[in-house]
Scaffold this active site. Sequence first.
Site, PDB file in Angstrom:
ATOM      1  CG  ASN A 208      -9.208   3.045   3.994  1.00  0.00           C
ATOM      2  OD1 ASN A 208      -8.235   2.480   3.733  1.00  0.00           O
ATOM      3  ND2 ASN A 208     -10.087   3.143   2.806  1.00  0.00           N
ATOM      4  CG  ASP A 274     -18.219   1.589   0.739  1.00  0.00           C
ATOM      5  OD1 ASP A 274     -17.937   0.840  -0.404  1.00  0.00           O
ATOM      6  OD2 ASP A 274     -18.306   0.755   1.787  1.00  0.00           O
ATOM      7  CE  LYS A 284      -8.124  25.276   7.385  1.00  0.00           C
ATOM      8  NZ  LYS A 284      -7.416  26.115   8.367  1.00  0.00           N
ATOM      9  N   PRO A 301     -18.883   4.601  -7.163  1.00  0.00           N
ATOM     10  CG  PRO A 301     -17.457   4.656  -8.912  1.00  0.00           C
ATOM     11  CD  PRO A 301     -17.829   5.859  -7.804  1.00  0.00           C
ATOM     12  CG  ASP A 302     -18.897  -2.278  -5.584  1.00  0.00           C
ATOM     13  OD1 ASP A 302     -18.036  -2.757  -5.974  1.00  0.00           O
ATOM     14  OD2 ASP A 302     -19.548  -2.753  -4.520  1.00  0.00           O
ATOM     15  CB  ILE A 303     -13.958  -0.150  -8.758  1.00  0.00           C
ATOM     16  CG1 ILE A 303     -14.131   1.116  -8.520  1.00  0.00           C
ATOM     17  CG2 ILE A 303     -13.235  -0.551 -10.098  1.00  0.00           C
ATOM     18  CD1 ILE A 303     -12.504   1.659  -7.850  1.00  0.00           C
ATOM     19  CG  PHE A 320      -8.694  -8.599  -0.509  1.00  0.00           C
ATOM     20  CD1 PHE A 320      -7.870  -8.667  -1.828  1.00  0.00           C
ATOM     21  CD2 PHE A 320      -7.922  -9.112   0.435  1.00  0.00           C
ATOM     22  CE1 PHE A 320      -6.466  -9.300  -1.761  1.00  0.00           C
ATOM     23  CE2 PHE A 320      -6.672  -9.526   0.558  1.00  0.00           C
ATOM     24  CZ  PHE A 320      -6.127  -9.741  -0.694  1.00  0.00           C
ATOM     25  CE  LYS A 334     -18.299  -7.302   1.156  1.00  0.00           C
ATOM     26  NZ  LYS A 334     -17.715  -6.542   1.770  1.00  0.00           N
TER      27      LYS A 334
HETATM   28  O1  PMT Z   1      -3.372  -2.215   2.620  1.00  0.00           O
HETATM   29  P1  PMT Z   1      -3.293  -2.916   3.978  1.00  0.00           P
HETATM   30  O2  PMT Z   1      -2.769  -2.209   5.258  1.00  0.00           O
HETATM   31  O3  PMT Z   1      -2.204  -4.036   3.623  1.00  0.00           O
HETATM   32  O4  PMT Z   1      -4.467  -3.621   4.246  1.00  0.00           O
HETATM   33  C1  PMT Z   1      -5.000  -4.670   3.536  1.00  0.00           C
HETATM   34  C2  PMT Z   1      -6.452  -4.903   3.432  1.00  0.00           C
HETATM   35  C3  PMT Z   1      -6.999  -4.944   4.625  1.00  0.00           C
HETATM   36  C4  PMT Z   1      -6.844  -3.172   3.052  1.00  0.00           C
HETATM   37  C5  PMT Z   1      -7.082  -5.695   2.485  1.00  0.00           C
HETATM   38  O5  PMT Z   1      -6.553  -6.943   2.678  1.00  0.00           O
HETATM   39  C6  PMT Z   1      -8.465  -5.575   2.084  1.00  0.00           C
HETATM   40  O6  PMT Z   1      -9.279  -6.416   2.719  1.00  0.00           O
HETATM   41  N1  PMT Z   1      -9.024  -4.891   0.967  1.00  0.00           N
HETATM   42  C7  PMT Z   1     -10.413  -4.591   0.653  1.00  0.00           C
HETATM   43  C8  PMT Z   1     -10.945  -3.779   1.777  1.00  0.00           C
HETATM   44  C9  PMT Z   1     -12.545  -3.346   1.526  1.00  0.00           C
HETATM   45  O7  PMT Z   1     -12.620  -2.314   0.899  1.00  0.00           O
HETATM   46  O8  PMT Z   1     -13.153  -4.396   1.719  1.00  0.00           O
HETATM   47  P2  PMT Z   1     -14.678  -4.211   1.164  1.00  0.00           P
HETATM   48  O9  PMT Z   1     -15.394  -5.707   1.883  1.00  0.00           O
HETATM   49  O10 PMT Z   1     -15.493  -3.010   1.716  1.00  0.00           O
HETATM   50  O11 PMT Z   1     -14.837  -4.250  -0.398  1.00  0.00           O
HETATM   51  C10 PMT Z   1     -14.877  -5.464  -1.074  1.00  0.00           C
HETATM   52  C11 PMT Z   1     -14.070  -5.391  -2.200  1.00  0.00           C
HETATM   53  O12 PMT Z   1     -14.785  -4.323  -3.030  1.00  0.00           O
HETATM   54  C12 PMT Z   1     -12.853  -5.000  -2.286  1.00  0.00           C
HETATM   55  O13 PMT Z   1     -11.962  -5.837  -3.141  1.00  0.00           O
HETATM   56  C13 PMT Z   1     -12.703  -3.415  -2.669  1.00  0.00           C
HETATM   57  O14 PMT Z   1     -11.386  -3.275  -3.394  1.00  0.00           O
HETATM   58  C14 PMT Z   1     -14.105  -3.459  -3.825  1.00  0.00           C
HETATM   59  N2  PMT Z   1     -14.601  -2.095  -3.507  1.00  0.00           N
HETATM   60  C15 PMT Z   1     -15.210  -1.822  -2.631  1.00  0.00           C
HETATM   61  C16 PMT Z   1     -15.958  -0.355  -2.558  1.00  0.00           C
HETATM   62  C17 PMT Z   1     -16.004   0.249  -3.791  1.00  0.00           C
HETATM   63  N3  PMT Z   1     -16.715   1.242  -3.860  1.00  0.00           N
HETATM   64  N4  PMT Z   1     -15.254  -0.365  -4.863  1.00  0.00           N
HETATM   65  C18 PMT Z   1     -14.825  -1.307  -4.872  1.00  0.00           C
HETATM   66  O15 PMT Z   1     -14.332  -1.950  -5.884  1.00  0.00           O
END
Ligand code: PMT
Length: 407
Positions: A208, A274, A284, A301-303, A320, A334
């Site tokens: 991403n 995800d 390849k 996994p959702d860490i 975040f 969330k």
């Molecule tokens: O890196 P930059 O270019 O500075 O941009 C910053 C950012 C926009 C990436 C950052 O500010 C941000 O929003 N990060 C979280 C992005 C994200 O994955 O959001 P989410 O809503 O999908 O996930 C929610 C939270 O779960 C996040 O803390 C993520 O780290 C965590 N997560 C998500 C999926 C997963 N499988 N495991 C996780 O732990």
Amino acid sequence: MLSGKSILIGITGGIAAYKICELIRMFKRANADVKIVCTPNALNFVTKLTLQSLSQNKVAVREFETENFKPEHISYADGADIMIIAPATANTVSKIANGYCDNLLTSIVCAFNKPVIIAPAMNRNMWENPVIKENIAKLYKLGYEILEPEKGFLACGYSGQGRLCRTDKIFEKAVEILHSSDMLKGKKVIVTAGGTIEDIDPVRYISNYSSGKMGIALADAAKSMGAYVVLISTVDVDKSYNVIKVKSALDMQSAVKSEITDADFVIMAAAVADYRVKNYSRQKIKKTSSDEITLELVKNPDILQEICSMKNNSVCVAGFCAENENLTENAKAKIVQKGCDFIIANDISRTDIGFSSDYNEVTIIDKDGNVTKLEKTDKNRLAKQILEVIYGRNCSDNRELCTSQSC
Ligand code: PMT
């Protein structure tokens, strides 16, 4: 208030140099140790004897007037907790922005790795000059604390923006920074940064647009606040704190889990994929005659959710939340779904903030539903504000707990 703190004041050649005498007195009254370094031109506006008498320390001007075994600029840089350059002329601002080390003051700034406040003062037209504006923007980006000049009557006869900001404002900013620089002392802070990379085959991957800037800014801010920092990042960075380079969501999961045991704060700024491909191809994948190809994906996994379900109360976890609509409502949902202490929501549909930008604007929600909005600013500044909110709220929670148990 500041006993045990050492303040290094750099004075450059501008008429506002005389105002620094009052600033020195403020720091002395607060019991700080004050050292002064002047550019040779500064001494056209204020005398060495005045500065020496007020600071009760020798005033340094030239690099090679030293009895010290260490080079003069290094001992000054090592010995102070904060450096303040006031007034900072257009000349010195430009030199610092471009890494010049042509006098003792600029050499010290270059070697100084603690907070630096720069308070420029100059003629209005100089302040509005695009080159100076560009250099000031560069200093902001590099993390210097800039106290912009105020508007008013200028010594050169002009009116407009250019006069040194009030000295009490400089004093208060220094006190605020010095206090916040100890805020996370003794705390372990884990930050994740960047977008995870999920390999498809040896040459292709799913990822991403996360640049890692937000997470790195948080790790830098935590370090500047005295924390022991571990940055778990998909982006290569060379830092004075511990950086664990990871690639995929699974790598990130194992790094977070092995570091969390003695952590005080975990901040998940990384954009974790995800899904990953179910069957990684060691070769390849070849183009075939078919117009379509199907990649089967499996859930990662959702860490964040996983560590929140395992954690005890001594670790505070902030996630975040990347949203493009109904920021606050979605973030509230969330925080419940993930079970973390804080959610920091940002709007990723905007191109001026969020993914890859140097700027961000966030809404922080805690588990009790309290909402704090932080205005758009550069990620370095925002990172400090985020940590202050999280630390402040987290500590007030602990205080409440303490009172309710009558301890
Ligand atoms: O890196 P930059 O270019 O500075 O941009 C910053 C950012 C926009 C990436 C950052 O500010 C941000 O929003 N990060 C979280 C992005 C994200 O994955 O959001 P989410 O809503 O999908 O996930 C929610 C939270 O779960 C996040 O803390 C993520 O780290 C965590 N997560 C998500 C999926 C997963 N499988 N495991 C996780 O732990």
